[in-house]
Design an enzyme around this catalytic site. Sequence first.
Site, PDB file in Angstrom:
ATOM      1  N   HIS A  88       0.837  -1.205   0.000  1.00 28.15           N
ATOM      2  CA  HIS A  88       0.000   0.000   0.000  1.00 28.15           C
ATOM      3  C   HIS A  88       0.867   1.249   0.000  1.00 28.15           C
ATOM      4  O   HIS A  88       2.110   1.174  -0.043  1.00 28.15           O
ATOM      5  CB  HIS A  88      -1.013  -0.025   1.142  1.00 28.15           C
ATOM      6  CG  HIS A  88      -0.413  -0.087   2.519  1.00 28.15           C
ATOM      7  ND1 HIS A  88       0.422   0.882   3.016  1.00 28.15           N
ATOM      8  CD2 HIS A  88      -0.533  -1.012   3.503  1.00 28.15           C
ATOM      9  CE1 HIS A  88       0.777   0.567   4.242  1.00 28.15           C
ATOM     10  NE2 HIS A  88       0.219  -0.593   4.562  1.00 28.15           N
ATOM     11  N   HIS A 136       3.991   1.306   2.291  1.00 27.18           N
ATOM     12  CA  HIS A 136       5.142   0.526   1.812  1.00 27.18           C
ATOM     13  C   HIS A 136       5.777   1.217   0.605  1.00 27.18           C
ATOM     14  O   HIS A 136       7.000   1.301   0.488  1.00 27.18           O
ATOM     15  CB  HIS A 136       4.709  -0.880   1.369  1.00 27.18           C
ATOM     16  CG  HIS A 136       3.925  -1.642   2.402  1.00 27.18           C
ATOM     17  ND1 HIS A 136       2.681  -2.162   2.165  1.00 27.18           N
ATOM     18  CD2 HIS A 136       4.213  -1.966   3.684  1.00 27.18           C
ATOM     19  CE1 HIS A 136       2.240  -2.784   3.233  1.00 27.18           C
ATOM     20  NE2 HIS A 136       3.150  -2.673   4.182  1.00 27.18           N
ATOM     21  N   CYS A 191       0.043 -10.546  22.694  1.00 20.88           N
ATOM     22  CA  CYS A 191      -0.964 -10.320  21.659  1.00 20.88           C
ATOM     23  C   CYS A 191      -0.586 -11.175  20.452  1.00 20.88           C
ATOM     24  O   CYS A 191       0.492 -11.012  19.889  1.00 20.88           O
ATOM     25  CB  CYS A 191      -1.039  -8.845  21.240  1.00 20.88           C
ATOM     26  SG  CYS A 191      -2.100  -8.622  19.781  1.00 20.88           S
ATOM     27  N   CYS A 247      -0.089  -9.028  17.214  1.00 16.05           N
ATOM     28  CA  CYS A 247       1.194  -8.294  17.074  1.00 16.05           C
ATOM     29  C   CYS A 247       2.397  -9.217  17.210  1.00 16.05           C
ATOM     30  O   CYS A 247       3.531  -8.797  16.953  1.00 16.05           O
ATOM     31  CB  CYS A 247       1.341  -7.227  18.152  1.00 16.05           C
ATOM     32  SG  CYS A 247       0.006  -6.047  18.206  1.00 16.05           S
ATOM     33  N   CYS A 284      -4.806  -5.103  23.965  1.00 17.65           N
ATOM     34  CA  CYS A 284      -3.700  -4.690  23.086  1.00 17.65           C
ATOM     35  C   CYS A 284      -3.945  -3.264  22.601  1.00 17.65           C
ATOM     36  O   CYS A 284      -5.020  -2.970  22.086  1.00 17.65           O
ATOM     37  CB  CYS A 284      -3.641  -5.657  21.900  1.00 17.65           C
ATOM     38  SG  CYS A 284      -2.644  -5.006  20.545  1.00 17.65           S
ATOM     39  N   HIS A 310      -4.610  -3.630  18.587  1.00 14.44           N
ATOM     40  CA  HIS A 310      -5.772  -4.396  18.101  1.00 14.44           C
ATOM     41  C   HIS A 310      -7.016  -4.221  18.971  1.00 14.44           C
ATOM     42  O   HIS A 310      -8.110  -4.589  18.560  1.00 14.44           O
ATOM     43  CB  HIS A 310      -5.427  -5.891  18.051  1.00 14.44           C
ATOM     44  CG  HIS A 310      -4.457  -6.234  16.972  1.00 14.44           C
ATOM     45  ND1 HIS A 310      -3.092  -6.151  17.146  1.00 14.44           N
ATOM     46  CD2 HIS A 310      -4.645  -6.626  15.690  1.00 14.44           C
ATOM     47  CE1 HIS A 310      -2.486  -6.504  16.021  1.00 14.44           C
ATOM     48  NE2 HIS A 310      -3.404  -6.781  15.135  1.00 14.44           N
ATOM     49  N   LYS A 351      -5.657   6.877  11.005  1.00 13.56           N
ATOM     50  CA  LYS A 351      -4.683   5.894  10.533  1.00 13.56           C
ATOM     51  C   LYS A 351      -5.222   5.170   9.303  1.00 13.56           C
ATOM     52  O   LYS A 351      -6.429   4.959   9.203  1.00 13.56           O
ATOM     53  CB  LYS A 351      -4.486   4.857  11.644  1.00 13.56           C
ATOM     54  CG  LYS A 351      -3.099   4.854  12.237  1.00 13.56           C
ATOM     55  CD  LYS A 351      -2.988   3.759  13.252  1.00 13.56           C
ATOM     56  CE  LYS A 351      -1.676   3.030  13.123  1.00 13.56           C
ATOM     57  NZ  LYS A 351      -1.458   2.034  14.144  1.00 13.56           N
ATOM     58  N   LYS A 358      -6.256  -1.677   7.395  1.00 12.67           N
ATOM     59  CA  LYS A 358      -6.931  -2.675   6.577  1.00 12.67           C
ATOM     60  C   LYS A 358      -8.337  -2.919   7.116  1.00 12.67           C
ATOM     61  O   LYS A 358      -9.299  -3.041   6.363  1.00 12.67           O
ATOM     62  CB  LYS A 358      -6.125  -3.975   6.645  1.00 12.67           C
ATOM     63  CG  LYS A 358      -6.029  -4.666   5.303  1.00 12.67           C
ATOM     64  CD  LYS A 358      -4.964  -5.731   5.321  1.00 12.67           C
ATOM     65  CE  LYS A 358      -5.582  -7.104   5.402  1.00 12.67           C
ATOM     66  NZ  LYS A 358      -4.616  -8.194   5.391  1.00 12.67           N
TER      67      LYS A 358
END
Length: 639
Positions: free
Chosen positions: A19, A22, A127, A130, A144, A147, A296, A299
């Site tokens: 994405h 990256h 977690c 992670c 977490c 998450h 943020k 996904k």
Amino acid sequence: MSRVVYLTTPIYYINAAPHLGHACTTIFADAMARWRRLAGDDVFFLTGTDEHGDKIAQAAAKAGVTPRALADANSAAFREAWRQLGITNDDFIRTTEPRHAAVVQQILQTLYDAGEIYLGTYGGHYCYGCERFYTEKEIVEGACPDHRTPLAWIEEQNYFFRMSKYQEWLVGLIHERPDLIRPERYRNEILGFLRDPLHDLSISRPRTRLEWGIPLPFDDRYVTYVWFDALINYVSALGPLDGARHRKYWPHVEHLIGKDILKPHAVYWPCMLKAAGLEVFQRLNVHGYWGLGGGKMSKSVGNVVEALALKDTYGNDAFRYFVMREMVFGLDADFSEEAFVGRLNADLANDLGNLVSRATTMIVNFGGGRVPAAGVSAGSATADAWRKALADATAAMEEFAFHRALAAVWEFLGVVNRYIDTTAPWQLAKSPERRSELDAVLFTLAQALHGLGIVLAPFLPEAASKLRAALGQAGVPTLADAAWGRLAPGTTVAKLPALFPRVERATGATPSSNRPPTARGEHASPATTGQTPLVTMADFGKLDLRVAKVIAAERVPKSKRLLKVRVALGTEERTLVAGIAEHYAPEALVGRSVVIVANLEPATLMGIESQGMILAGSVEGTLAVLTPERDLPPGAKVT
Ligand code: MSP
């Protein structure tokens, strides 16, 4: 003098498709690799994929395929994305390759033999998402922090790396080498982190829980913890530790990463290298994060900007340019397609595309399509502006400040565009007795385009090669060829009309649900009246208000309203553009303390990048900048 450069990106997890985030790091690295090659350096540019760990094993199980089959397919997606984006990496490392596993095991064995690794018991909040333990301090409401899912308490025997014993050494190293971690904010963050005791690092996972990893060479009941495995890619890609490639490139390694993986790179990695008897990297260059609509990219929210979608819609060069120009290296940036289209139209279609079109058309129409043999002194103002742009861009690239390098080139574009307006070659062309003046102008324009065709190549490879082709240039140029006056008189020039066509509006190539409205450019606007919505303390807390000291101020040429103000902010200096010229003489501001919004997205006003906003109150035409009532040092936080 030519240098050796080894440049790396993080190796990307293969559980997400490539994405914008990256692509951003990879484009930065690619532009740097191309820049250094242009400068004549010997460059080795590495990227790759990080393929071990729970997440892959779980996703493979869900899809009913082996982890290896999933890894092969997902790693190939990264390789293909980089191919389509024209990334010029010299190697692509996968952590599932035998060449990588061999070096990981060799380093583990060396550390074990040296007593740097021991077996201990570890209990902690884990977690699975992670793949890491969280400390009490990090946990948010028992869950977490990333998450928001409950954590599992796990107690198990694991191998530990004696990282704690390197704390003092690491702090000393960071002090000794001020540019080891840069920009400075990240160096400070790590020094802050190292004020607390550093713990030993658990470097293994029991195979009973996780099979998908590299077995420890001294105890095959365990596999290597993903970070210990992943970081070593930078070394394993160079082959055997006593090999020629390692010896040549390792002493020159520059890492490029996003701020999310600062700690493993700035803390674990130097300690691991030191313990293994390897040289610590030269520099860790850290960029900020792309968000979407102030939030943020994620996904799960479904607002991920696919790496290839924008390139497919607007072209590769436009995508590269936006990423490098919009993000101030080191700071976070917000993505919106409106901002993207805005930059494409203003900077690429207008400033660059129009200049190239006007200049080549005039050389063809008024100069017969050849660079005239004009005796223009190398001391002309345009030549000086070019030398300054080259020097500024070079200095900026030394610091990985891609946005500043581009701003320097765009300042030059402004100079040339104004040069055309003031010399008005179309008027000169009407009077045969002014031929030599006309030739001088056309010669100057041809030299400007020639320089641009070289210097822009690392940033806009496709446009730069079109420009060079229009100037009859073949072959691979060097930065030295970009010196003023290198385009020979008599060279044929062809018209290049539509380098970057204007785009009317955003097409919606990216997720629209979170697209923010773009409000750019208005600084120090007057107070609003009437009902304004309430904000929470959390909203207010997003603003980073700071005391700053004005160290210089000047009028922005051709603007009634704007002042360019330079302020000191404790550890750094900033340039701000403020709409206060009708209320303050520049010299009246110098030496004053003001309050600024320090984390405002930078905006370009009249070609100057404003890196923040000065706070001012105003009523009915009277404006006053805010000033702390007592003396406070620059950088002091305003709450
Ligand atoms: N596998 C680890 C890195 C190991 S390196 C030895 C990893 N992979 S990742 O796929 O999650 O990639 C993280 C990197 O991708 C970031 O450091 C950054 O370079 C890039 N980005 C991912 N999302 C990003 C943004 N939203 N914005 C900018 N860059 C981001 O962590």
